[in-house]
Write a protein that holds these residues in place. Structure first.
Motif, mmCIF file in Angstrom:
data_model
loop_
_atom_site.group_PDB
_atom_site.id
_atom_site.type_symbol
_atom_site.label_atom_id
_atom_site.label_comp_id
_atom_site.label_asym_id
_atom_site.label_seq_id
_atom_site.Cartn_x
_atom_site.Cartn_y
_atom_site.Cartn_z
ATOM 1 N N ASN A 118 0.805 -1.220 0.000
ATOM 2 C CA ASN A 118 0.000 0.000 0.000
ATOM 3 C C ASN A 118 0.838 1.270 0.000
ATOM 4 N N ALA A 119 2.153 1.122 -0.030
ATOM 5 C CA ALA A 119 3.027 2.284 0.047
ATOM 6 C C ALA A 119 3.276 2.868 -1.335
ATOM 7 N N ALA A 120 3.518 4.162 -1.383
ATOM 8 C CA ALA A 120 3.890 4.809 -2.631
ATOM 9 C C ALA A 120 5.205 4.218 -3.127
ATOM 10 N N GLY A 121 5.300 4.005 -4.433
ATOM 11 C CA GLY A 121 6.503 3.441 -5.016
ATOM 12 C C GLY A 121 6.462 1.936 -5.194
ATOM 13 N N TYR A 122 5.445 1.261 -4.618
ATOM 14 C CA TYR A 122 5.346 -0.186 -4.795
ATOM 15 C C TYR A 122 5.169 -0.519 -6.272
ATOM 16 N N GLN A 123 5.877 -1.550 -6.753
ATOM 17 C CA GLN A 123 5.858 -1.917 -8.177
ATOM 18 C C GLN A 123 5.451 -3.368 -8.347
ATOM 19 N N TRP A 124 4.824 -3.651 -9.475
ATOM 20 C CA TRP A 124 4.447 -5.028 -9.774
ATOM 21 C C TRP A 124 4.330 -5.230 -11.282
ATOM 22 N N LEU A 125 4.286 -6.502 -11.687
ATOM 23 C CA LEU A 125 4.096 -6.864 -13.095
ATOM 24 C C LEU A 125 2.655 -7.310 -13.307
ATOM 25 N N THR A 126 2.093 -6.940 -14.437
ATOM 26 C CA THR A 126 0.740 -7.382 -14.760
ATOM 27 C C THR A 126 0.786 -8.822 -15.268
ATOM 28 N N HIS A 127 -0.270 -9.575 -15.000
ATOM 29 C CA HIS A 127 -0.325 -10.967 -15.435
ATOM 30 C C HIS A 127 -1.542 -11.191 -16.329
ATOM 31 N N SER A 128 -1.558 -12.326 -16.976
ATOM 32 C CA SER A 128 -2.598 -12.647 -17.959
ATOM 33 C C SER A 128 -3.566 -13.698 -17.419
ATOM 34 N N ILE A 129 -4.814 -13.614 -17.869
ATOM 35 C CA ILE A 129 -5.797 -14.652 -17.555
ATOM 36 C C ILE A 129 -5.450 -15.944 -18.302
ATOM 37 N N GLN A 130 -4.683 -15.805 -19.382
ATOM 38 C CA GLN A 130 -4.244 -16.969 -20.156
ATOM 39 C C GLN A 130 -2.717 -17.097 -20.075
ATOM 40 N N ASN A 136 11.590 -24.391 -21.698
ATOM 41 C CA ASN A 136 13.031 -24.140 -21.745
ATOM 42 C C ASN A 136 13.344 -22.820 -21.037
ATOM 43 N N LYS A 137 13.983 -22.901 -19.886
ATOM 44 C CA LYS A 137 14.287 -21.692 -19.106
ATOM 45 C C LYS A 137 15.722 -21.205 -19.334
ATOM 46 N N ASN A 458 17.779 -21.489 -10.726
ATOM 47 C CA ASN A 458 16.485 -21.267 -10.088
ATOM 48 C C ASN A 458 15.977 -19.847 -10.277
ATOM 49 N N THR A 459 16.894 -18.889 -10.428
ATOM 50 C CA THR A 459 16.452 -17.526 -10.718
ATOM 51 C C THR A 459 15.870 -17.439 -12.122
ATOM 52 N N LEU A 460 16.506 -18.109 -13.086
ATOM 53 C CA LEU A 460 15.946 -18.121 -14.438
ATOM 54 C C LEU A 460 14.624 -18.880 -14.483
ATOM 55 N N LYS A 461 14.495 -19.905 -13.655
ATOM 56 C CA LYS A 461 13.208 -20.608 -13.586
ATOM 57 C C LYS A 461 12.123 -19.650 -13.109
ATOM 58 N N ALA A 462 12.443 -18.867 -12.060
ATOM 59 C CA ALA A 462 11.469 -17.902 -11.552
ATOM 60 C C ALA A 462 11.159 -16.834 -12.599
ATOM 61 N N LEU A 463 12.176 -16.406 -13.348
ATOM 62 C CA LEU A 463 11.958 -15.419 -14.408
ATOM 63 C C LEU A 463 11.040 -15.979 -15.495
ATOM 64 N N GLY A 464 11.280 -17.235 -15.858
ATOM 65 C CA GLY A 464 10.420 -17.864 -16.858
ATOM 66 C C GLY A 464 8.991 -18.013 -16.378
ATOM 67 N N ASP A 465 8.826 -18.329 -15.101
ATOM 68 C CA ASP A 465 7.481 -18.445 -14.539
ATOM 69 C C ASP A 465 6.762 -17.096 -14.564
ATOM 70 N N MET A 466 7.507 -16.010 -14.287
ATOM 71 C CA MET A 466 6.897 -14.685 -14.306
ATOM 72 C C MET A 466 6.516 -14.285 -15.732
ATOM 73 N N ALA A 467 7.402 -14.602 -16.688
ATOM 74 C CA ALA A 467 7.090 -14.292 -18.089
ATOM 75 C C ALA A 467 5.864 -15.074 -18.544
ATOM 76 N N GLY A 468 5.805 -16.356 -18.182
ATOM 77 C CA GLY A 468 4.652 -17.162 -18.550
ATOM 78 C C GLY A 468 3.371 -16.649 -17.918
ATOM 79 N N ALA A 469 3.442 -16.215 -16.653
ATOM 80 C CA ALA A 469 2.266 -15.680 -15.978
ATOM 81 C C ALA A 469 1.761 -14.412 -16.660
ATOM 82 N N ALA A 470 2.688 -13.674 -17.307
ATOM 83 C CA ALA A 470 2.297 -12.466 -18.033
ATOM 84 C C ALA A 470 1.790 -12.776 -19.439
ATOM 85 N N GLY A 471 1.759 -14.071 -19.792
ATOM 86 C CA GLY A 471 1.275 -14.460 -21.117
ATOM 87 C C GLY A 471 2.322 -14.366 -22.196
#
Length: 536
Positions: A118-130, A136-137, A458-471
């Motif tokens: 709830n603080a000013a400056g908080y950042q996030w990535l948008t994700h997809s319903i699909q 391959n990560k 494992n960091t690249l795995k997490a990056l791939g998961d975030m990219a996939g979540a964003a569609g």
């Protein structure tokens, strides 16, 4: 004498075991104390022989107190301490994620986010319903422009510049062997290529600083013949000219003769009986045009390997002077690494660390858009460095214009750094940033090399998961509109609104003066870094 204070507690345990064992002959109940101290002695022996914890190898018995305090610290912090995470070098939660990934253990956390959503400056990535599933990560980027005949297929996450001398031999070995196993690159830092870089066999980005270490003549000037020999090594994949460092831009350095070991002298090509000087600026060139000629010379001497430069953005006009020289000579670097002022070092004056240099986000955005403005962005890859540790950090940098990311801090954590902030004292408790052979013995290379490998994986795995979540199919598809941030309560904006991609060719057409790009472009000249008039 100070070397042995670390083992004082263990020595006392041994001594008390013997004293109470002998005394028990006359006073039987003292035998119980002998058993207690005998147990502690066995704990100390195990600590010195085990290979998992550097602290315990360097501080047998007493080192366990640190782990006890670590266990209770979250509760102390939550209930008794009101402090801002940004006031410490890096948060405990942040380090914990690195350690978990490096150890290849579960990194999921209960009870939701630890961030102040709830603080000013908080950042996030948008994700997809699909969302999409990325199998391959092993994410890669090709680095090499039109003049490059040996392009490099680099990982999107690599080890940033840290010199041998700043880091211990064991730390360099662990980093390089982990990079070899994981197939990613290890930047040598400006201290030259040491035997510990070579024995690991991992891909190297050879950094050339103002001291030209490893490729210098007796006067400290650049030596083309020595460079050609070093660059011909198959292990060297790219050459990086260091213009400035984010943590201390505009600063040179000195390594006193008293601290120069035979191995450091060998790697740097310097004598042991003289102070080792790193000037504040390069002697091989003094103008943007000369800099382009130097880049071309290095590319030819290296047999066509990718050649680029690293800098922390300072006077924005000076960067534009370099870009003007690219246009006039048609010589372009294969890559540019933007180093944010957030970057760390053990050798920065406090004022420089806090108040000199441009933060990464602003520097990266400026460099990316300047290259877009002259239609050179497709010819030049951009790397980013400066406190980029987690998958979100990487995704954000890619969204704002980077092609790949380098990290020093994250990989230091992976080899055991606990941020004791004793880097400059030679008394690093975990053997990471010391040349003391007794202290660096605590860092066991095979174990820490595995942690480097798993942290990257494992960091690249997490990056791939975030990219996939964003569609998305690949992290390179992140764009500013995927990034959102809260400006103030009930007011959120997209990264596209704050850090937009400027139109291709806008500086050549001189038709868009948003954010002051055009006024600086008009003051920039290829023949000199000096401005036509005052201003940055």
């Amino acid at each position: 004498m100070s070397q042995w204070i670390r083992f004082l507690t263990f020595a006392l345990c041994v001594a008390f075991t013997l004293i109470f064992a002998i005394a028990a002959v006359w006073v039987s109940w003292l035998g119980l104390l002998a058993l207690v101290f005998a147990g502690l002695t066995l704990v100390g022996v195990r600590d010195m022989l085990q290979t998992k914890h550097a602290i315990l190898r360097n501080y047998p018995v007493i080192g366990h107190i640190r782990f006890m305090l670590e266990d209770i610290r979250p509760e102390i912090r939550q209930y008794f301490v009101e402090s801002d995470e940004d006031e410490v070098p890096f948060s405990r939660e942040g380090r914990a994620i690195v350690y978990q990934r490096a150890k290849n253990v579960e990194d999921k956390r209960p009870f939701g986010t630890k961030q102040r959503v709830n603080a000013a400056g908080y950042q996030w990535l948008t994700h997809s319903i699909q969302p999409r599933r990325i199998e391959n990560k092993d994410f890669r980027v090709k680095i090499g422009g039109p003049a490059c005949t040996q392009p490099y297929n680099a990982s999107v996450y690599n080890i940033s510049a840290m010199s041998f001398g700043a880091l211990s031999a064991n730390a360099i070995s662990a980093l390089n062997k982990g990079a070899k196993k994981g197939g990613f690159a290890h930047d040598t830092g400006e201290g030259g290529i040491s035997r510990y870089h070579r024995e690991g066999g991992g891909d190297l980005i050879f950094e050339i600083g103002t001291g030209y270490f490893g490729v210098r003549d007796d006067e400290g000037n650049f030596d083309p013949e020595k460079f050609a020999k070093v660059a011909a090594d198959d292990q060297v994949k790219m050459i990086e000219i260091k213009l400035s460092q984010g943590a201390k831009p505009g600063q040179g350095g000195m390594l006193p003769a008293s601290k120069i070991s035979p191995e450091i002298a060998e790697a740097r090509g310097v004598p042991m009986d003289k102070d080792c000087i790193s000037p504040a600026s390069h002697s091989a060139f003094s103008t943007p045009l000369e800099m382009m000629a130097f880049i071309q010379q290095l590319r030819e001497l290296s047999g066509g390997k990718p050649v680029g430069f690293k800098l922390c953005i300072g006077h924005r006009r000076e960067f534009m002077c370099i870009v003007r020289a690219m246009l006039e000579t048609d010589i372009t670097p294969d890559f540019i690494v933007i180093d944010g002022k957030e970057g760390g070092t053990g050798a920065a004056p406090l004022e420089f660390a806090n108040h000199m240099g441009m933060p990464l986000v602003e520097g990266l955005t400026f460099a990316h858009n300047t290259l877009r403005g002259v239609n050179l962005r497709d010819r030049i890859a951009i790397g980013a460095s400066g406190k980029l540790i987690h998958a979100f950090d990487i995704a954000k940098a890619l969204a704002l214009g980077a092609d790949w990311v380098n990290s020093a801090r994250g990989f230091m954590f992976a080899v055991g750094c606990i941020q004791a902030q004793a880097c400059h004292t030679n008394h690093c408790p975990t053997g990471v940033a010391t040349q003391d052979p007794r202290r660096q013995r605590a860092l066991v290379v095979p174990d820490k090399a595995e942690r480097v490998y798993y942290f990257h994986k494992n960091t690249l795995k997490a990056l791939g998961d975030m990219a996939g979540a964003a569609g998305l199919d690949h992290p390179s598809s992140f764009l500013p509109h995927h990034l959102m941030m809260r400006e103030k309560e009930r007011n959120m904006v997209t990264g596209e609104e704050i850090y937009p991609y400027m139109p291709e060719g806008f500086l050549l057409r001189e038709d868009d003066d948003r954010f002051g790009y055009l006024q600086r472009w008009r003051r920039a000249a290829s023949a000199s870094f000096a401005p036509f008039d005052q201003g940055v």
